[in-house]
Write a protein that holds these residues in place. Structure first.
Motif, PDB file in Angstrom:
ATOM      1  N   LYS A   5     -48.814 -24.644   6.232  1.00  0.00           N
ATOM      2  CA  LYS A   5     -48.444 -23.708   7.290  1.00  0.00           C
ATOM      3  C   LYS A   5     -48.776 -22.289   6.712  1.00  0.00           C
ATOM      4  CE  LYS A   5     -47.268 -26.270  10.528  1.00  0.00           C
ATOM      5  NZ  LYS A   5     -47.885 -26.787  11.699  1.00  0.00           N
ATOM      6  N   ASN A   8     -53.590 -19.999   8.139  1.00  0.00           N
ATOM      7  CA  ASN A   8     -53.563 -19.358   9.536  1.00  0.00           C
ATOM      8  C   ASN A   8     -54.468 -18.537   9.973  1.00  0.00           C
ATOM      9  OD1 ASN A   8     -52.915 -16.831   8.583  1.00  0.00           O
ATOM     10  ND2 ASN A   8     -50.503 -17.515   8.259  1.00  0.00           N
ATOM     11  N   TRP A   9     -54.483 -18.041  11.027  1.00  0.00           N
ATOM     12  CA  TRP A   9     -55.578 -17.181  11.568  1.00  0.00           C
ATOM     13  C   TRP A   9     -55.905 -16.134  10.564  1.00  0.00           C
ATOM     14  CZ3 TRP A   9     -56.889 -12.018  12.558  1.00  0.00           C
ATOM     15  CH2 TRP A   9     -57.727 -11.723  13.443  1.00  0.00           C
ATOM     16  N   THR A  11     -56.199 -16.110   7.379  1.00  0.00           N
ATOM     17  CA  THR A  11     -56.577 -17.026   6.073  1.00  0.00           C
ATOM     18  C   THR A  11     -58.014 -16.556   5.903  1.00  0.00           C
ATOM     19  OG1 THR A  11     -54.892 -18.747   6.149  1.00  0.00           O
ATOM     20  CG2 THR A  11     -56.890 -19.286   4.598  1.00  0.00           C
ATOM     21  N   THR A 259     -61.801 -22.199   7.915  1.00  0.00           N
ATOM     22  CA  THR A 259     -61.195 -23.283   8.518  1.00  0.00           C
ATOM     23  C   THR A 259     -62.340 -24.422   7.907  1.00  0.00           C
ATOM     24  OG1 THR A 259     -60.143 -22.521  10.406  1.00  0.00           O
ATOM     25  CG2 THR A 259     -60.783 -24.814  10.456  1.00  0.00           C
ATOM     26  N   ASP A 279     -58.023 -22.442  13.138  1.00  0.00           N
ATOM     27  CA  ASP A 279     -56.807 -21.645  12.060  1.00  0.00           C
ATOM     28  C   ASP A 279     -56.511 -22.406  10.996  1.00  0.00           C
ATOM     29  OD1 ASP A 279     -57.469 -19.494  13.754  1.00  0.00           O
ATOM     30  OD2 ASP A 279     -55.743 -19.824  15.012  1.00  0.00           O
ATOM     31  N   GLN A 281     -55.683 -25.432  10.644  1.00  0.00           N
ATOM     32  CA  GLN A 281     -54.610 -26.442  11.046  1.00  0.00           C
ATOM     33  C   GLN A 281     -55.130 -27.459  12.151  1.00  0.00           C
ATOM     34  OE1 GLN A 281     -51.390 -26.408   9.825  1.00  0.00           O
ATOM     35  NE2 GLN A 281     -52.168 -24.465   8.869  1.00  0.00           N
TER      36      GLN A 281
END
Length: 315
Positions: A5, A8-9, A11, A259, A279, A281
């Motif tokens: 987690k 994310n956006w 990263t 990503t 993102d 994930q």
């Protein structure tokens, strides 16, 4: 287990590749000379991978390789010419690559065109689905036997887009010869095709060493948007205005490439072949992007059309 987690956006590609040791591995990045491709190449090379950067222009690719070396990136970067809108170029590239290389361990299908005026590839495919889907499909099929022969974990990463949400597949008219062409409709169709391709590919590869993933990189102001804003000074002005006004929701190319890197190297994805990421994930794409009947039908039609095009090349 899904990716951490902590990814994310925000990263970046270099953050996403931290902890990955790609020494002794070969990565191939299509469209590695621009935008997300540059950041993808940079991250993979930084992690020790030998990277094959493909570009329609070898000169443009060499400039990027030189730029990255000047920035201190030590991984080996090899530039090779590839035009995904020309099946003869795809075939020539694959032959040249396989004459000297194995694999690759990581195949990043990053290149693409977006929202361009109606036009066709050298083989008669609508330009967007012809480049984004057909060209990458052909390239993958030609390299896949060598990837399987590695007998170690390998991955295929397909850069799609959230624009798949506005796309639909017309299996009878993939190339807009009978229906009305819209630039965004054609783009959406090509990006939906990317996800369906990755899902069917993952299914076909079950039990092998090769996994497949697709992803949405985010909204990024890169050269891919050149057809959206137009050309000349007006296009330049609009693009810069979008960069300023859209700053809070626009990702940088380094963030957009994160990503792709997650899909390529995250150990947590090894048992999740076929998933779609956003993102960094796992996310659920549209219902149309989960239609495995359509995925199989599109696969079959793509193979048929590529076989017909191949006959024309050899006749």
């Amino acid at each position: 287990m899904a990716p951490s987690k902590k990814l994310n956006w925000h990263t970046t590609a270099l953050h996403a590749v931290q902890g990955a040791n790609l020494a002794g591995k070969t990565s191939l990045v299509t469209g590695g000379n621009s935008g997300l491709g540059v950041e993808t190449v940079k991250a993979l090379a930084t992690a020790g991978s030998r990277v094959v950067l493909t570009s329609r222009s070898v000169e443009a690719g060499n400039k990027v390789a030189e730029q990255l070396r000047a920035e201190g990136v030590k991984g080996q970067i090899k530039v090779m010419q590839l035009d995904l809108a020309d099946l003869a170029s795809v075939k020539k590239f694959s032959k040249a690559y396989l004459a000297e290389e194995r694999g690759p361990d990581l195949l990043i299908l990053n290149a693409g065109v977006m929202a361009c005026p109606q036009s066709y590839t050298k083989d008669g495919f609508e330009m967007q689905i012809g480049t984004n889907h057909f060209g990458h499909f052909a390239l993958t099929q030609q390299l896949l036997p060598s990837m399987k022969a590695l007998r170690r974990p390998a991955r295929i990463v397909v850069v799609s887009s959230r624009a798949h949400e506005m796309g639909s597949i017309d299996i009878q008219d993939l190339h807009y010869r009978h229906r009305r062409y819209t630039a965004w409709g054609a783009y959406g169709q090509s990006k939906l095709a990317n996800i369906l391709f990755a899902k069917q590919l993952a299914k076909n590869l079950e039990g092998t060493n090769v996994k497949a993933f697709s992803l949405h990189p985010g909204v990024i102001n890169t050269p891919l948007t050149r057809h959206v804003y137009g050309t000349g000074f007006a296009g330049w002005a609009v693009q810069n205005l979008v960069s300023i006004v859209g700053y809070p929701w626009l990702k940088s190319p380094a963030q957009g490439a994160a990503t792709s890197i997650t899909a390529a190297v995250s150990p947590d994805l090894e048992s999740h072949s076929g998933v779609y990421l956003h993102d960094s994930q796992i996310k659920v794409p549209t219902k149309a992007a989960q239609d495995m009947d359509m995925a199989a039908e599109l696969w079959k039609e793509t193979e048929r059309e590529l076989a017909e095009a191949e006959k024309k090349l050899t006749s």
